[in-house]
Write a protein that holds these residues in place. Structure first.
Motif, PDB file in Angstrom:
ATOM      1  N   MET A  32       0.835  -1.189   0.000  1.00 30.00           N
ATOM      2  CA  MET A  32       0.000   0.000   0.000  1.00 30.00           C
ATOM      3  C   MET A  32       0.872   1.242   0.000  1.00 30.00           C
ATOM      4  SD  MET A  32      -3.230  -0.638   2.449  1.00 30.00           S
ATOM      5  CE  MET A  32      -3.004  -2.166   3.324  1.00 30.00           C
ATOM      6  N   ASN A  33       0.361   2.282  -0.620  1.00 28.47           N
ATOM      7  CA  ASN A  33       1.097   3.537  -0.660  1.00 28.47           C
ATOM      8  C   ASN A  33       0.592   4.410   0.481  1.00 28.47           C
ATOM      9  OD1 ASN A  33       1.974   6.145  -1.153  1.00 28.47           O
ATOM     10  ND2 ASN A  33       2.138   5.759  -3.331  1.00 28.47           N
ATOM     11  N   ASP A  34       1.475   4.690   1.428  1.00 28.30           N
ATOM     12  CA  ASP A  34       1.067   5.527   2.558  1.00 28.30           C
ATOM     13  C   ASP A  34       1.615   6.941   2.434  1.00 28.30           C
ATOM     14  OD1 ASP A  34       3.433   4.341   5.088  1.00 28.30           O
ATOM     15  OD2 ASP A  34       3.697   4.983   3.026  1.00 28.30           O
ATOM     16  N   ASP A  35       1.969   7.361   1.253  1.00 28.40           N
ATOM     17  CA  ASP A  35       2.464   8.705   1.044  1.00 28.40           C
ATOM     18  C   ASP A  35       1.274   9.653   0.945  1.00 28.40           C
ATOM     19  OD1 ASP A  35       4.955  10.174  -1.157  1.00 28.40           O
ATOM     20  OD2 ASP A  35       3.631  11.085   0.308  1.00 28.40           O
ATOM     21  N   LYS A  36       0.794  10.094   2.081  1.00 34.83           N
ATOM     22  CA  LYS A  36      -0.422  10.915   2.140  1.00 34.83           C
ATOM     23  C   LYS A  36      -0.270  12.238   1.392  1.00 34.83           C
ATOM     24  CE  LYS A  36      -2.613   7.952   4.643  1.00 34.83           C
ATOM     25  NZ  LYS A  36      -3.548   7.059   4.014  1.00 34.83           N
ATOM     26  N   GLU A  37       0.928  12.786   1.382  1.00 33.10           N
ATOM     27  CA  GLU A  37       1.152  14.045   0.672  1.00 33.10           C
ATOM     28  C   GLU A  37       0.953  13.859  -0.829  1.00 33.10           C
ATOM     29  OE1 GLU A  37       4.827  17.072  -0.167  1.00 33.10           O
ATOM     30  OE2 GLU A  37       4.598  16.304   1.879  1.00 33.10           O
ATOM     31  N   LEU A  38       1.491  12.777  -1.372  1.00 32.83           N
ATOM     32  CA  LEU A  38       1.331  12.493  -2.800  1.00 32.83           C
ATOM     33  C   LEU A  38      -0.137  12.240  -3.130  1.00 32.83           C
ATOM     34  CD1 LEU A  38       2.564  12.042  -5.583  1.00 32.83           C
ATOM     35  CD2 LEU A  38       2.959   9.649  -4.920  1.00 32.83           C
ATOM     36  N   ILE A  39      -0.823  11.483  -2.305  1.00 26.07           N
ATOM     37  CA  ILE A  39      -2.243  11.218  -2.525  1.00 26.07           C
ATOM     38  C   ILE A  39      -3.023  12.531  -2.509  1.00 26.07           C
ATOM     39  CG2 ILE A  39      -4.324  10.138  -1.567  1.00 26.07           C
ATOM     40  CD1 ILE A  39      -2.463   7.870  -0.553  1.00 26.07           C
ATOM     41  N   ALA A  40      -2.715  13.393  -1.551  1.00 23.03           N
ATOM     42  CA  ALA A  40      -3.407  14.688  -1.446  1.00 23.03           C
ATOM     43  C   ALA A  40      -3.183  15.539  -2.694  1.00 23.03           C
ATOM     44  CB  ALA A  40      -2.949  15.430  -0.198  1.00 23.03           C
ATOM     45  N   GLN A  41      -2.002  15.459  -3.282  1.00 24.22           N
ATOM     46  CA  GLN A  41      -1.705  16.221  -4.500  1.00 24.22           C
ATOM     47  C   GLN A  41      -2.436  15.645  -5.705  1.00 24.22           C
ATOM     48  OE1 GLN A  41       2.525  15.937  -4.860  1.00 24.22           O
ATOM     49  NE2 GLN A  41       2.923  17.377  -3.194  1.00 24.22           N
ATOM     50  N   GLN A  42      -2.498  14.339  -5.798  1.00 27.75           N
ATOM     51  CA  GLN A  42      -3.053  13.686  -6.977  1.00 27.75           C
ATOM     52  C   GLN A  42      -4.572  13.561  -6.947  1.00 27.75           C
ATOM     53  OE1 GLN A  42      -1.126  12.720  -9.720  1.00 27.75           O
ATOM     54  NE2 GLN A  42       0.391  13.918  -8.617  1.00 27.75           N
ATOM     55  N   VAL A  43      -5.127  13.159  -5.828  1.00 27.35           N
ATOM     56  CA  VAL A  43      -6.584  12.963  -5.694  1.00 27.35           C
ATOM     57  C   VAL A  43      -7.052  13.500  -4.330  1.00 27.35           C
ATOM     58  CG1 VAL A  43      -7.048  11.067  -7.306  1.00 27.35           C
ATOM     59  CG2 VAL A  43      -6.061  10.554  -5.101  1.00 27.35           C
ATOM     60  N   PRO A  44      -7.207  14.820  -4.236  1.00 26.06           N
ATOM     61  CA  PRO A  44      -7.528  15.445  -2.959  1.00 26.06           C
ATOM     62  C   PRO A  44      -8.803  14.933  -2.291  1.00 26.06           C
ATOM     63  CG  PRO A  44      -6.982  17.105  -4.612  1.00 26.06           C
ATOM     64  CD  PRO A  44      -7.015  15.788  -5.304  1.00 26.06           C
ATOM     65  N   GLU A  45      -9.724  14.352  -3.045  1.00 27.22           N
ATOM     66  CA  GLU A  45     -10.963  13.871  -2.414  1.00 27.22           C
ATOM     67  C   GLU A  45     -10.699  12.726  -1.445  1.00 27.22           C
ATOM     68  OE1 GLU A  45     -13.757  11.501  -5.177  1.00 27.22           O
ATOM     69  OE2 GLU A  45     -12.272  12.386  -6.521  1.00 27.22           O
ATOM     70  N   LEU A  46      -9.510  12.135  -1.482  1.00 29.46           N
ATOM     71  CA  LEU A  46      -9.176  11.044  -0.562  1.00 29.46           C
ATOM     72  C   LEU A  46      -8.534  11.544   0.735  1.00 29.46           C
ATOM     73  CD1 LEU A  46      -7.758   8.394  -3.068  1.00 29.46           C
ATOM     74  CD2 LEU A  46     -10.015   8.430  -1.980  1.00 29.46           C
ATOM     75  N   ILE A  47      -8.315  12.844   0.846  1.00 29.91           N
ATOM     76  CA  ILE A  47      -7.699  13.396   2.062  1.00 29.91           C
ATOM     77  C   ILE A  47      -8.533  13.002   3.271  1.00 29.91           C
ATOM     78  CG2 ILE A  47      -7.178  15.529   3.327  1.00 29.91           C
ATOM     79  CD1 ILE A  47      -6.465  16.802   0.613  1.00 29.91           C
ATOM     80  N   GLY A  48      -7.857  12.514   4.295  1.00 30.77           N
ATOM     81  CA  GLY A  48      -8.506  12.150   5.546  1.00 30.77           C
ATOM     82  C   GLY A  48      -8.983  10.706   5.602  1.00 30.77           C
ATOM     83  N   MET A  49      -8.893   9.994   4.493  1.00 28.58           N
ATOM     84  CA  MET A  49      -9.303   8.586   4.481  1.00 28.58           C
ATOM     85  C   MET A  49      -8.090   7.703   4.735  1.00 28.58           C
ATOM     86  SD  MET A  49     -11.839   8.194   1.232  1.00 28.58           S
ATOM     87  CE  MET A  49     -12.977   9.513   0.786  1.00 28.58           C
ATOM     88  N   SER A  50      -8.320   6.609   5.451  1.00 30.75           N
ATOM     89  CA  SER A  50      -7.266   5.606   5.594  1.00 30.75           C
ATOM     90  C   SER A  50      -7.116   4.898   4.248  1.00 30.75           C
ATOM     91  CB  SER A  50      -7.655   4.586   6.670  1.00 30.75           C
ATOM     92  OG  SER A  50      -8.745   3.788   6.211  1.00 30.75           O
ATOM     93  N   ASP A  51      -6.074   4.094   4.110  1.00 31.21           N
ATOM     94  CA  ASP A  51      -5.904   3.344   2.866  1.00 31.21           C
ATOM     95  C   ASP A  51      -7.103   2.443   2.602  1.00 31.21           C
ATOM     96  OD1 ASP A  51      -3.455   4.422   2.041  1.00 31.21           O
ATOM     97  OD2 ASP A  51      -2.308   2.966   3.189  1.00 31.21           O
ATOM     98  N   VAL A  52      -7.578   1.778   3.629  1.00 32.91           N
ATOM     99  CA  VAL A  52      -8.725   0.879   3.465  1.00 32.91           C
ATOM    100  C   VAL A  52      -9.971   1.666   3.047  1.00 32.91           C
ATOM    101  CG1 VAL A  52     -10.278  -0.719   4.660  1.00 32.91           C
ATOM    102  CG2 VAL A  52      -7.807  -0.869   5.022  1.00 32.91           C
ATOM    103  N   GLU A  53     -10.210   2.793   3.707  1.00 28.27           N
ATOM    104  CA  GLU A  53     -11.357   3.625   3.327  1.00 28.27           C
ATOM    105  C   GLU A  53     -11.204   4.151   1.901  1.00 28.27           C
ATOM    106  OE1 GLU A  53     -12.507   5.623   7.640  1.00 28.27           O
ATOM    107  OE2 GLU A  53     -10.819   6.433   6.495  1.00 28.27           O
ATOM    108  N   GLY A  54      -9.996   4.565   1.544  1.00 26.15           N
ATOM    109  CA  GLY A  54      -9.737   5.072   0.203  1.00 26.15           C
ATOM    110  C   GLY A  54      -9.932   4.006  -0.856  1.00 26.15           C
ATOM    111  N   MET A  55      -9.491   2.789  -0.555  1.00 27.09           N
ATOM    112  CA  MET A  55      -9.682   1.690  -1.500  1.00 27.09           C
ATOM    113  C   MET A  55     -11.169   1.398  -1.693  1.00 27.09           C
ATOM    114  SD  MET A  55      -6.780  -1.016  -0.395  1.00 27.09           S
ATOM    115  CE  MET A  55      -5.149  -0.446  -0.017  1.00 27.09           C
TER     116      MET A  55
END
Length: 93
Positions: free
Chosen positions: A1-24
């Motif tokens: 799993m990718n836990d780079d929250k900063e990268l996720i926030a940059q690429q798909v901001p709607e996932l901000i605040g979700m855990s990996d499981v919630e995001g999946m």
């Protein structure tokens, strides 16, 4: 799993605040909802783009992160004129 929250926030901001499981789970649900409502041509386009994106990651020796699927979906939806959450712009290779 990718836990780079900063990268996720940059690429798909709607996932901000979700855990990996919630995001999946959220990503899978968004794709499921799209496939229930889109045309067969749009479904085929999404499937083709997802496959191409996965292949691009593989070519670089990487596995596509789960959130990459949501990025591909949102990019396609935006191109089709749907009002969807913004994602980072595509990168030229």
């Amino acid at each position: 799993m990718n836990d780079d929250k900063e990268l996720i926030a940059q690429q798909v901001p709607e996932l901000i605040g979700m855990s990996d499981v919630e995001g999946m789970a959220y990503t899978l649900e968004q794709i499921r909802q799209w496939n229930l409502t889109c045309s067969p041509e749009q479904a085929a386009t999404l499937a083709s783009r997802l496959a191409a994106s996965n292949e691009a990651f593989k070519a670089d020796g990487l596995a596509m992160p789960y959130w990459g699927n949501l990025w591909v979906l949102r990019t396609l939806q935006a191109e089709l004129g749907y009002a969807v959450p913004a994602v980072a712009p595509p990168v030229s290779r």
